[in-house]
Design an enzyme around this catalytic site. Structure first.
Site, mmCIF file in Angstrom:
data_model
loop_
_atom_site.group_PDB
_atom_site.id
_atom_site.type_symbol
_atom_site.label_atom_id
_atom_site.label_comp_id
_atom_site.label_asym_id
_atom_site.label_seq_id
_atom_site.Cartn_x
_atom_site.Cartn_y
_atom_site.Cartn_z
ATOM 1 C CG ASP A 210 4.994 11.144 11.652
ATOM 2 O OD1 ASP A 210 5.015 11.140 10.409
ATOM 3 O OD2 ASP A 210 4.351 10.318 12.318
ATOM 4 C CD GLN B 162 -0.819 5.262 11.290
ATOM 5 O OE1 GLN B 162 0.252 5.092 10.719
ATOM 6 N NE2 GLN B 162 -1.740 6.086 10.846
ATOM 7 C CE LYS C 126 2.258 6.036 7.480
ATOM 8 N NZ LYS C 126 1.716 6.545 8.748
#
Length: 371
Positions: free
Chosen positions: A198, A175, A129
């Site tokens: 997200d 994460q 990422k």
């Protein structure tokens, strides 16, 4: 949808470390439904020969129907949906927009990434990422937080609060999975909804589920699946779509997004009776449970389109690295039946990261009212 304001012109392209277990479809689904989000975003590349090496695992447990067997014999392999190529084009558009934004108002989108622990897969995902952010001009290096496995939930929440209050941070990514002593929902709920790139905030999911309401962000993997279908001109409206898996991370939001596209959606899960029969009726199958080679050729209707979300690290002594990556779908079988299929890797994984970058750009534009 606000999160989908970056629409690019359609294009057509030519194109756990334990090994697979012999389990029933229902058991596999039950196990797969608890897999963490990490299995859905691997973007490392392996050669097509690695996929071919998994054919024995695929074939050994498949009980193909006569229709499926005929299709496998008579039909050439399907079109491979190249997610990596599509993601590259999307990232080029994002880079152009970020450059324009920087030149016009002096703002660079910022993405904060919080990683707790040293899981090998999580560390790799965060690295991928970061590389993607750097390639398009998103600032993530300044806002990276890597914490020890034993870090307290309160410390993670304090970092989130700091990023919530920082106007130079436009998106916050925690994460997953978190260490087991933390309450994942408490942590995700703490992210300011305007920075929830997200798309996991309950309000974003709730708005996604409601008619005539728009979430600020759509979960990245679900968005990636739909974007790939659009890019390859796969009809969705009125079609029968089966989503294999019902996780909050992928299965549920994907099903909700498909309903917005006017698909007739069924979800196959651990309590589903006769999952093969249901899946075999689908025009489009999206597999997202994180169980290697679970979806066999016998599950697929001839000429269906198959999107394979799952990525599982499987031990393989024949590989130099000692492992390979397998998807939820038995590629070598299904590729002979489906009209189009995503590979693993180079399929949904790169697109998921592209959608994260897109969501971060949208968040920055929205924060600064930049058109």
């Amino acid at each position: 949808m606000a999160a989908s304001t970056m629409r690019f012109s359609p294009a057509t392209y030519n194109g756990g470390s334990r090994g697979p277990q012999r389990v029933s479809p229902a058991t596999a689904l039950r196990l797969g439904s608890t897999q963490n989000a990490a299995v859905f975003s691997v973007t490392r590349t392996i050669s097509s020969r690695a996929r071919i090496s998994s054919i024995s695992q695929c074939s050994s447990s498949s009980s193909s129907s006569s229709v499926t067997s005929a299709a496998m014999i008579n039909k050439a392999s399907g079109k491979v949906i190249d997610g990596k190529s599509v993601a590259k084009q999307i990232q080029e558009k994002i880079a152009t927009e970020i450059s324009r934004m920087k030149e016009s108002i002096g703002v660079v989108p910022g993405l904060a990434v919080i990683l707790a622990g040293n899981r090998e897969d999580s560390v790799a995902y965060v690295r991928n990422k970061k590389i993607a952010c750097e390639s398009v001009g998103i600032n993530s290096k300044s806002y990276e937080v890597h914490l020890a496995e034993e870090v307290s939930e309160q410390e993670v929440l304090e970092h989130i609060k700091g990023f919530n209050d920082d106007p130079s941070v436009h998106g916050i990514l925690v994460q997953l999975p978190l260490p087991p002593h933390m309450n994942q929902q408490n942590v995700l709920n703490a992210i300011q909804i305007e920075k929830d790139v997200d798309g996991f905030n309950p309000l974003n999911i709730g708005l996604l589920a409601m008619k005539d309401r728009e979430p600020l962000f759509v979960p990245c993997t679900a968005k990636a699946c739909i974007e790939l279908l659009h890019r390859y001109d796969v009809p969705i409206k009125g079609k029968r779509v089966v989503v294999v898996g019902r996780s909050n991370i992928v299965g549920l939001p994907t099903a909700l997004l498909l309903q917005r596209e006017d698909a007739t959606v069924s979800i196959v899960h651990s309590r589903t009776e006769n999952p093969e029969e249901i899946t075999r009726e689908a025009d489009v199958v999206i597999a997202a449970v994180g169980r290697p080679n679970m979806v066999k050729g016998s599950w697929i209707k001839p000429n269906a389109v198959v999107i394979d979300v799952g990525v599982t690290k499987v031990e393989d002594a024949k590989k130099r690295r000692g492992y390979r990556y397998d998807g939820d779908v038995c590629f070598e079988e299904v590729n002979k039946i489906a009209s189009a299929i995503t590979p693993v890797p180079r399929g949904v994984g790169p697109m998921t990261i592209a959608m994260l970058l897109s969501n971060t750009l949208v968040a920055a534009k929205r924060a600064h009212n930049f058109k």
